[in-house]
Write an enzyme that holds these catalytic residues in place. Structure first.
Site, PDB file in Angstrom:
ATOM      1  N   ASP A 253      10.637 -38.205 -24.702  1.00  0.00           N
ATOM      2  CA  ASP A 253      11.993 -38.353 -25.028  1.00  0.00           C
ATOM      3  C   ASP A 253      12.771 -37.277 -23.871  1.00  0.00           C
ATOM      4  O   ASP A 253      13.799 -36.869 -24.476  1.00  0.00           O
ATOM      5  CB  ASP A 253      12.354 -38.035 -26.725  1.00  0.00           C
ATOM      6  CG  ASP A 253      12.228 -36.369 -26.844  1.00  0.00           C
ATOM      7  OD1 ASP A 253      13.003 -36.052 -27.808  1.00  0.00           O
ATOM      8  OD2 ASP A 253      11.592 -35.962 -26.268  1.00  0.00           O
TER       9      ASP A 253
ATOM     10  N   ASP B 259       9.846 -31.621 -22.161  1.00  0.00           N
ATOM     11  CA  ASP B 259       9.260 -33.175 -21.472  1.00  0.00           C
ATOM     12  C   ASP B 259       9.255 -33.383 -19.963  1.00  0.00           C
ATOM     13  O   ASP B 259       8.383 -33.633 -19.592  1.00  0.00           O
ATOM     14  CB  ASP B 259      10.103 -34.806 -22.412  1.00  0.00           C
ATOM     15  CG  ASP B 259      10.089 -34.637 -23.964  1.00  0.00           C
ATOM     16  OD1 ASP B 259      11.382 -33.609 -24.310  1.00  0.00           O
ATOM     17  OD2 ASP B 259       9.408 -35.477 -24.694  1.00  0.00           O
TER      18      ASP B 259
ATOM     19  N   ASN C  13      15.871 -36.630 -28.071  1.00  0.00           N
ATOM     20  CA  ASN C  13      16.651 -35.598 -27.262  1.00  0.00           C
ATOM     21  C   ASN C  13      17.841 -36.502 -26.623  1.00  0.00           C
ATOM     22  O   ASN C  13      19.061 -35.214 -27.644  1.00  0.00           O
ATOM     23  CB  ASN C  13      15.928 -35.105 -25.955  1.00  0.00           C
ATOM     24  CG  ASN C  13      14.432 -34.526 -26.805  1.00  0.00           C
ATOM     25  OD1 ASN C  13      15.184 -33.494 -27.874  1.00  0.00           O
ATOM     26  ND2 ASN C  13      13.861 -33.923 -25.858  1.00  0.00           N
TER      27      ASN C  13
ATOM     28  N   THR D 188       5.696 -36.272 -27.512  1.00  0.00           N
ATOM     29  CA  THR D 188       6.098 -35.018 -27.930  1.00  0.00           C
ATOM     30  C   THR D 188       7.648 -35.069 -27.699  1.00  0.00           C
ATOM     31  O   THR D 188       8.622 -34.979 -27.568  1.00  0.00           O
ATOM     32  CB  THR D 188       5.948 -34.385 -25.880  1.00  0.00           C
ATOM     33  OG1 THR D 188       6.368 -35.943 -24.669  1.00  0.00           O
ATOM     34  CG2 THR D 188       4.711 -33.814 -25.395  1.00  0.00           C
TER      35      THR D 188
ATOM     36  N   PHE E 284      12.135 -30.375 -35.370  1.00  0.00           N
ATOM     37  CA  PHE E 284      13.551 -31.905 -34.545  1.00  0.00           C
ATOM     38  C   PHE E 284      11.930 -33.272 -35.050  1.00  0.00           C
ATOM     39  O   PHE E 284      12.782 -34.104 -35.191  1.00  0.00           O
ATOM     40  CB  PHE E 284      14.078 -31.715 -33.031  1.00  0.00           C
ATOM     41  CG  PHE E 284      14.664 -32.416 -32.626  1.00  0.00           C
ATOM     42  CD1 PHE E 284      14.004 -33.242 -32.190  1.00  0.00           C
ATOM     43  CD2 PHE E 284      15.615 -32.865 -33.154  1.00  0.00           C
ATOM     44  CE1 PHE E 284      14.385 -34.399 -30.983  1.00  0.00           C
ATOM     45  CE2 PHE E 284      16.831 -34.237 -32.135  1.00  0.00           C
ATOM     46  CZ  PHE E 284      15.761 -34.947 -31.877  1.00  0.00           C
ATOM     47  N   ASN E 285      11.281 -33.230 -34.149  1.00  0.00           N
ATOM     48  CA  ASN E 285      11.027 -34.140 -33.950  1.00  0.00           C
ATOM     49  C   ASN E 285      10.653 -35.010 -35.084  1.00  0.00           C
ATOM     50  O   ASN E 285      10.406 -36.237 -35.395  1.00  0.00           O
ATOM     51  CB  ASN E 285       9.387 -33.970 -32.813  1.00  0.00           C
ATOM     52  CG  ASN E 285      10.227 -34.143 -31.199  1.00  0.00           C
ATOM     53  OD1 ASN E 285      10.855 -34.856 -31.073  1.00  0.00           O
ATOM     54  ND2 ASN E 285       8.302 -33.256 -30.612  1.00  0.00           N
TER      55      ASN E 285
ATOM     56  N   HIS F  49       8.496 -25.542 -25.683  1.00  0.00           N
ATOM     57  CA  HIS F  49       7.176 -26.879 -26.538  1.00  0.00           C
ATOM     58  C   HIS F  49       6.508 -27.817 -25.696  1.00  0.00           C
ATOM     59  O   HIS F  49       5.749 -27.380 -26.016  1.00  0.00           O
ATOM     60  CB  HIS F  49       8.265 -27.500 -27.160  1.00  0.00           C
ATOM     61  CG  HIS F  49       9.617 -26.969 -28.379  1.00  0.00           C
ATOM     62  ND1 HIS F  49       9.610 -26.153 -29.264  1.00  0.00           N
ATOM     63  CD2 HIS F  49      11.114 -26.530 -27.727  1.00  0.00           C
ATOM     64  CE1 HIS F  49      10.707 -25.450 -29.390  1.00  0.00           C
ATOM     65  NE2 HIS F  49      11.269 -26.008 -28.862  1.00  0.00           N
ATOM     66  N   ASP F  50       6.986 -28.614 -25.045  1.00  0.00           N
ATOM     67  CA  ASP F  50       6.130 -29.551 -25.179  1.00  0.00           C
ATOM     68  C   ASP F  50       5.425 -29.699 -23.478  1.00  0.00           C
ATOM     69  O   ASP F  50       4.132 -29.660 -23.923  1.00  0.00           O
ATOM     70  CB  ASP F  50       6.496 -31.296 -24.292  1.00  0.00           C
ATOM     71  CG  ASP F  50       7.752 -31.585 -25.412  1.00  0.00           C
ATOM     72  OD1 ASP F  50       9.217 -32.152 -25.004  1.00  0.00           O
ATOM     73  OD2 ASP F  50       7.838 -31.533 -26.736  1.00  0.00           O
TER      74      ASP F  50
HETATM   75  O1  RIB Z   1      11.375 -29.373 -31.634  1.00  0.00           O
HETATM   76  C1  RIB Z   1      10.779 -29.353 -30.278  1.00  0.00           C
HETATM   77  C2  RIB Z   1      11.176 -31.228 -30.100  1.00  0.00           C
HETATM   78  O2  RIB Z   1      12.205 -31.513 -30.054  1.00  0.00           O
HETATM   79  C3  RIB Z   1      10.544 -30.853 -28.400  1.00  0.00           C
HETATM   80  O3  RIB Z   1       9.764 -32.357 -28.104  1.00  0.00           O
HETATM   81  C4  RIB Z   1      11.963 -31.240 -27.898  1.00  0.00           C
HETATM   82  O4  RIB Z   1      11.601 -31.802 -26.353  1.00  0.00           O
HETATM   83  C5  RIB Z   1      12.733 -32.257 -29.017  1.00  0.00           C
HETATM   84  O5  RIB Z   1      11.967 -33.739 -28.741  1.00  0.00           O
HETATM   85 CA    CA Z   2      11.118 -33.551 -26.457  1.00  0.00          CA
END
Ligand code: RIB
Ligand code: CA
Length: 322
Positions: free
Chosen positions: A23, A28, A52, A137, A178-179, A250-251
């Site tokens: 996303d 990403d 996102n 991701t 979040f994901n 993160h990703d």
């Molecule tokens: O919490 C971080 C994740 O949520 C990452 O993948 C960021 O890009 C969002 O998608």
């Molecule tokens: Ca992401």
């Protein structure tokens, strides 16, 4: 437990077939830059989902990044525009209203593939000449819907590497990442599927904090890709929580594990996703004392050589990756 080198993944081996479900989103974008610059990965397709930012932007952003990276042959698929049950929650406060604020990126060189991302996943995993790895991701809506429609696609999946969740932390609530918060029901479907999952939680990604010093090293590479990465990360860093010494990458950790799993350590566990409680919805409940019955445990990563990850990212942004 250090995580085993996936068999046959040395640079001399044939490239690993990979689908990236994302996303974009700044982190990403960095993950895509590394993956599409790697000779060790054969990216069969990029599937996009609302996360996102809304789907129309994540799909558009994936095509802009494909253009920037000079990879017009990598198909981009638009997937689910909303979570399975929850109302769509987005993260413009982190990634900007475009999802890739901070950088001037080229307009896409072509359209998205006409096939829905879920249909592509089902087709690609059903007809794969060799099992395919999934790098996830984003909210897991696309994969969950594909598994519900055709559970037999699991036979075509070699590994699923997921950025999401947290053992001892959250980022959108005190306990949810979040994901998984954005689509907890999809995450639950995936984690109950029995797939061979490696989880890259916040506990690891918050050890990989990009600082101005690292951004300066990226910018010094001097290419269009590295300049865009530096611009994106400068914006992303400016939006981070003030308590963090840098912006968590993160990703890219998902791609880094695929390329150098020895940079990470992890442990086997049962992982369950909370979908009922208003207070803790999206929480990943990690139980290392009781492995799941009748399905393989999840490998939950907990340690990372962050310097090694940054060197890997820098090498790939310089176009010297493998
Ligand atoms: O919490 C971080 C994740 O949520 C990452 O993948 C960021 O890009 C969002 O998608
Ligand atoms: Ca992401």
């Amino acid at each position: 437990m250090s995580t085993p080198e996936p068999a046959g993944d040395s640079p001399a081996a044939r490239p690993r077939p990979l689908i990236i479900d994302c996303d974009p989103g700044v982190d990403d974008a960095i993950a895509l830059m590394v993956a599409l610059n790697s000779s060790a990965l054969d990216v069969l397709g990029i599937t996009t989902v609302a996360g996102n930012v809304p789907l129309r932007l994540t799909e558009y952003n994936a095509r802009r990044l494909r253009t920037l990276l000079g990879r017009p042959g990598v198909p981009v698929y638009a997937g689910c525009p909303r979570p399975m049950v929850q109302t769509l929650v987005t993260a413009e406060e982190i990634h900007g209203t475009t999802g890739l604020d901070g950088a001037e990126l080229p307009e896409p060189d072509g359209e998205a593939a006409p096939q829905h991302a879920v249909s592509f996943l089902i087709e690609a995993l059903s007809a794969a000449p060799e099992p395919v790895t999934l790098a996830c991701t984003a909210p897991l809506t696309n994969l969950a819907v594909a598994l519900i429609q055709r559970p037999e696609i699991a036979a075509g999946i070699r590994a699923v590497v997921i950025m999401g969740g947290g053992v001892n932390r959250g980022n959108i609530t005190p306990v949810a990442e979040f994901n998984f918060y954005a689509d907890p029901h999809a995450a639950r479907v995936v984690f109950e599927s029995g797939l061979p999952i490696t989880l890259v939680p916040l506990d690891v990604t918050h050890q990989v904090l990009v600082t101005e010093k690292i951004i300066a090293r990226i910018r010094a590479i001097g290419s269009a890709v590295s300049s865009a990465a530096a611009d994106l990360l400068t914006y992303y860093g400016s939006m981070r929580h003030p308590a963090l010494a840098g912006a968590p990458l993160h990703d890219p950790c998902v791609i880094a594990w695929l390329l150098r799993p020895g940079l990470f350590g992890g442990f086997p566990a049962e992982v369950r996703i909370e979908t009922e409680s208003v207070l803790t919805v999206g929480q990943s409940v990690v139980n290392r004392r009781r492995l799941p019955e009748g399905r393989q445990p999840v490998t939950v990563l907990d340690t990372v050589d962050s310097v090694g990850v940054f060197e890997l990212i820098l090498a790939h942004l310089a176009g010297a990756g493998n």
